[in-house]
Every structure is written in structure tokens, then in C-alpha cells.
Enzyme design. Structure first.
Site, PDB file in Angstrom:
ATOM      1  N   ALA A 124       0.655  -1.838  -0.143  1.00 25.46           N
ATOM      2  CA  ALA A 124       0.264  -0.108  -0.128  1.00 25.46           C
ATOM      3  C   ALA A 124       0.825   1.256   0.299  1.00 25.46           C
ATOM      4  O   ALA A 124       1.853   1.401   0.445  1.00 25.46           O
ATOM      5  CB  ALA A 124      -0.816  -0.273   1.272  1.00 25.46           C
ATOM      6  N   ASP A 125       0.481   2.306  -0.609  1.00 21.81           N
ATOM      7  CA  ASP A 125       0.577   3.397  -0.635  1.00 21.81           C
ATOM      8  C   ASP A 125      -0.524   4.563  -0.039  1.00 21.81           C
ATOM      9  O   ASP A 125      -1.211   4.907  -0.840  1.00 21.81           O
ATOM     10  CB  ASP A 125       1.613   4.105  -1.996  1.00 21.81           C
ATOM     11  CG  ASP A 125       2.419   4.983  -1.403  1.00 21.81           C
ATOM     12  OD1 ASP A 125       3.504   4.533  -0.719  1.00 21.81           O
ATOM     13  OD2 ASP A 125       2.076   6.369  -1.834  1.00 21.81           O
ATOM     14  N   THR A 126       0.352   5.586   0.825  1.00 18.03           N
ATOM     15  CA  THR A 126      -0.439   6.738   1.175  1.00 18.03           C
ATOM     16  C   THR A 126       0.037   8.054   0.257  1.00 18.03           C
ATOM     17  O   THR A 126       1.379   8.650   1.213  1.00 18.03           O
ATOM     18  CB  THR A 126      -0.683   6.696   2.611  1.00 18.03           C
ATOM     19  OG1 THR A 126      -2.056   5.753   2.679  1.00 18.03           O
ATOM     20  CG2 THR A 126      -2.292   7.658   2.380  1.00 18.03           C
ATOM     21  N   SER A 174      -3.440   3.633  -2.583  1.00 15.62           N
ATOM     22  CA  SER A 174      -3.573   2.782  -2.932  1.00 15.62           C
ATOM     23  C   SER A 174      -3.485   1.481  -2.636  1.00 15.62           C
ATOM     24  O   SER A 174      -2.401   1.321  -1.587  1.00 15.62           O
ATOM     25  CB  SER A 174      -2.664   2.637  -4.133  1.00 15.62           C
ATOM     26  OG  SER A 174      -3.309   3.893  -5.435  1.00 15.62           O
TER      27      SER A 174
END
Length: 193
Positions: A76-78, A113
């Protein structure tokens, strides 16, 4: 429910985030943590969810040659987007305070995502939430940065911490997305896997 569905798989969470780890625990998923150092650099022509999609897939691709048939990888990445620019994790206390001063009294967008990858397929989901801050005083910003040290958080804050309690006036979208994991979308994809 998910644990029963996933009992023949090894779920790998490729994240050191305590929040993401807690979400998987709370969903009843047995998982192992495996992280790899990935340089989080993206092409400058990308915008918004294109950035987080790219970075989540980049993190997943670091495992592509080592993923076994019965394994499910989650990355994930934010990011925080404000006035057309991306606010990542702060480099130090000074940078964190500068970011929070920028966000003070303003609205910003939090985009996360998640990439779910097996040896046979890849699913990519993303979500966006608008967050509205009250005007933060210098004392509030200093107190928060000095006591909570938000150096592992995009935009220099955690909505689930003190600053979120006193500073967030409203959100439009998923609260959990702001914490770095759109749980509702993730759950739906895992149930359909």
C-alpha cells in the site's frame, strides 16, 4: 470470515505500518510481515491516485520473483495532496511543522492505493478522502509534533491521534483511508479473490 476463506494461503503484508497491521488483525486475517527496501520514487508526470497506484505496484514488484503459488501479497501507499502538490512523510520536526501550518484552516485530499498480488494476478484498488482542518495554532502544532513525532505519516499527522481529535472539522470519504488503508474496498476484493 476472511481467515476461513484464506486458510490455504499465506498472506504477506509488505508494510511496517502498525496501522495496516492492526487492520489485518482486526479483520481476522493471519499474516506475516515481509518488507523490502524500495526507493519510493515516481515519474513526475503522475498525479493523484496515479502516484499511489504506481508506488503500491512498485512495492509489490519487488516480490514478483519470490511469490509462491499459495501466497497473497499486500502492499500500500498513501499520499496527502494539497494545492496540487504531494506532501509525503516529513524529513524532520521542522518540516512536519511547516506541513501542518500549510494544512491549517484548509482542505486536503488523502489518497491510498492497495495492491493485492498473487503469482497469477494483481488487483489494484484506491480511495480518496477530503479532510478539512480548523485553523491550528502554533502551540497546537508544536505540541503535536513534539509529543507524537508523526515522521512516519504522510502530511505529518495521524487522524487517529491528538491532532485529529482537535483539528479535523470534517471528512468526506473513508476515515480508514485517511489512516492509510481503505478497509471497506480491501475487504470486498479479498472476499471476491
Amino acid at each position: 470470515m476472511l481467515n476461513e476463506k484464506l486458510k490455504s494461503y499465506t498472506v504477506i503484508l509488505a508494510s511496517g505500518s502498525p496501522r495496516r497491521q492492526q487492520f489485518l488483525k482486526d479483520l481476522g486475517i493471519d499474516f506475516v510481515i515481509r518488507t523490502k527496501d524500495v526507493k519510493e520514487v515516481y515519474p513526475k508526470y503522475l498525479h493523484g491516485k496515479e502516484i499511489t497506484d504506481y508506488l503500491a505496484v512498485l512495492k509489490a514488484n519487488a516480490f514478483k520473483d519470490s511469490l509462491k503459488k499459495n501466497e497473497i501479497l499486500i502492499t500500500a501507499d498513501t499520499i496527502v495532496r494539497f494545492n496540487g502538490k504531494v506532501l509525503g512523510k516529513p524529513t524532520d520536526a521542522k518540516n512536519a511543522k511547516e506541513m501542518l501550518k500549510e494544512l491549517s484552516g484548509q482542505a486536503h485530499e488523502v489518497i491510498t492505493s492497495v495492491c493485492i498480488k498473487t503469482s497469477e494476478k494483481q488487483i489494484l484498488i484506491n480511495d480518496s478522502t477530503d479532510v478539512y482542518f480548523k485553523v491550528l495554532t502554533d502551540d497546537e502544532i508544536n505540541f503535536y509534533v513534539e509529543n507524537y513525532q508523526p515522521f512516519d505519516k504522510a502530511g505529518s499527522y495521524g487522524i487517529q491521534e491528538w491532532l485529529g481529535y482537535i483539528g479535523v472539522e470534517k471528512i468526506v470519504g473513508s476515515y480508514y483511508n485517511v489512516m492509510g488503508f481503505p478497509v471497506h474496498k480491501f475487504y470486498k476484493e479479498m472476499m471476491n479473490l
